[in-house]
Scaffold this motif. Structure first.
Motif, PDB file in Angstrom:
ATOM      1  N   VAL A 176       0.349   5.569   0.036  1.00  0.00           N
ATOM      2  CA  VAL A 176      -0.502   6.751   0.130  1.00  0.00           C
ATOM      3  C   VAL A 176       0.145   7.873  -0.667  1.00  0.00           C
ATOM      4  O   VAL A 176       1.316   8.212  -0.434  1.00  0.00           O
TER       5      VAL A 176
ATOM      6  N   GLY B  62       0.803  -1.206   0.000  1.00  0.00           N
ATOM      7  CA  GLY B  62       0.000   0.000   0.000  1.00  0.00           C
ATOM      8  C   GLY B  62       0.841   1.264   0.000  1.00  0.00           C
ATOM      9  O   GLY B  62       1.816   1.366   0.744  1.00  0.00           O
TER      10      GLY B  62
ATOM     11  N   LEU C 253       4.413   6.658   2.340  1.00  0.00           N
ATOM     12  CA  LEU C 253       3.641   7.881   2.165  1.00  0.00           C
ATOM     13  C   LEU C 253       4.424   8.772   1.213  1.00  0.00           C
ATOM     14  O   LEU C 253       5.602   9.060   1.451  1.00  0.00           O
TER      15      LEU C 253
ATOM     16  N   LEU D   5       0.605  -0.539   4.737  1.00  0.00           N
ATOM     17  CA  LEU D   5       1.212   0.583   4.032  1.00  0.00           C
ATOM     18  C   LEU D   5       2.737   0.500   4.058  1.00  0.00           C
ATOM     19  O   LEU D   5       3.345   0.251   5.097  1.00  0.00           O
TER      20      LEU D   5
ATOM     21  N   ALA E 290      -6.796   4.423   4.745  1.00  0.00           N
ATOM     22  CA  ALA E 290      -5.973   3.989   3.615  1.00  0.00           C
ATOM     23  C   ALA E 290      -5.507   2.557   3.800  1.00  0.00           C
ATOM     24  O   ALA E 290      -5.566   1.743   2.864  1.00  0.00           O
ATOM     25  N   GLU E 291      -5.069   2.222   5.006  1.00  0.00           N
ATOM     26  CA  GLU E 291      -4.572   0.868   5.237  1.00  0.00           C
ATOM     27  C   GLU E 291      -5.693  -0.156   5.130  1.00  0.00           C
ATOM     28  O   GLU E 291      -5.492  -1.266   4.611  1.00  0.00           O
TER      29      GLU E 291
END
Length: 261
Positions: free
Chosen positions: A21, A19, A96, A93, A86-87
């Motif tokens: 962001v 993941g 970022l 994640l 988001a996670e």
């Protein structure tokens, strides 16, 4: 005798299925960055002020598992919730990549008022610190490392051109903040770096900047042109990937030779 060498892993090593962001995702560079991570097989949480635009971007990215999230990053109380959302959407994640920024051009510094100052500092500097911290603390609590890539500007070094004194003051703050956070989180395996683009062909750059002034700036670039967003995006991917496993606290200059340091 022919010596065989192991093939180097591709750009984005270690990011497939993980993941990412990306804030400011629907901006000129943000779209290219989100797409570059998706091309590497990452699952992108595209974050921007307008939820519908973020969702449209997420839907357009190659691969699957992407999500668009609308949030006003000036509301620092929303940052922890953003990281959780988001996670939950894209999985654990790994990085970022923070591009969200605001530029109010004032070609005469006497025209800068407190509202101009506060708006740019709140978006560009204050939100960067609190979002970086929220992201890093989430990784720390989960007991895993990761990466943060902040976006600065050539103006962190030059002070900026074209009525952007306040904007570039915030970008200088981002470089210093990046170094401080890199030291803070190094022991947790969380790397923090920044990218400093020069002239990139985006709407933000040209907005409020007379064409003749822009051309004069381009003529100072040794490579003789502006960058495309797609030429900036791979550096963000590199800094988030396993290729940059021993890099933290750095600011990478992408200015076509305009700055050399």
């Amino acid at each position: 005798m022919t010596q065989e060498h192991a093939q180097a892993p591709p750009l984005g090593a270690g990011l497939a299925g993980r993941g990412i962001v990306v804030t400011g995702a629907t901006g000129g560079i943000g779209v290219a960055v989100a797409r570059a991570f998706a091309d590497c097989g990452a699952r992108v949480a595209a974050v921007d002020l307008a939820a519908d635009e973020a969702q449209a971007l997420a839907a357009s990215l190659p691969g699957d598992g992407h999500v668009g999230i609308g949030v006003d990053l000036v509301d620092v109380q929303a940052h922890e919730g953003l990281v959780r959302e988001a996670e939950e959407a894209v999985g654990p994640l790994a990085a970022l990549v923070h591009l969200a920024a605001l530029l109010h051009r004032k070609h005469d510094v006497r025209d800068v008022d407190e509202a101009d100052w506060d708006a740019q500092v709140d978006v560009n500097l204050k939100a960067t610190f609190f979002l970086n911290r929220a992201f890093a603390e989430a990784l720390r609590e989960a007991g895993r490392g990761g990466a943060i890539v902040n976006f600065s500007s050539q103006g962190w070094w030059t002070g900026g051109f074209g009525g952007s004194v306040v904007y570039n003051a915030t970008k200088g703050g981002i470089v210093t903040m990046t170094r401080g956070l890199a030291r803070t989180y190094a022991a947790d395996g969380i790397r923090v770096n920044s990218v400093a683009p020069g002239l990139v062909d985006t709407a933000m750059l040209s907005d409020g900047l007379p064409p003749e002034r822009l051309q004069a700036l381009v003529e100072q670039v040794p490579l003789g042109r502006m960058a495309t967003p797609e030429e900036v995006a791979p550096t963000a991917v590199f800094l988030a990937s396993d290729h940059a496993a021993y890099i933290t606290g750095a600011t990478v200059n992408i200015s076509g030779g305009w700055l050399m340091y």
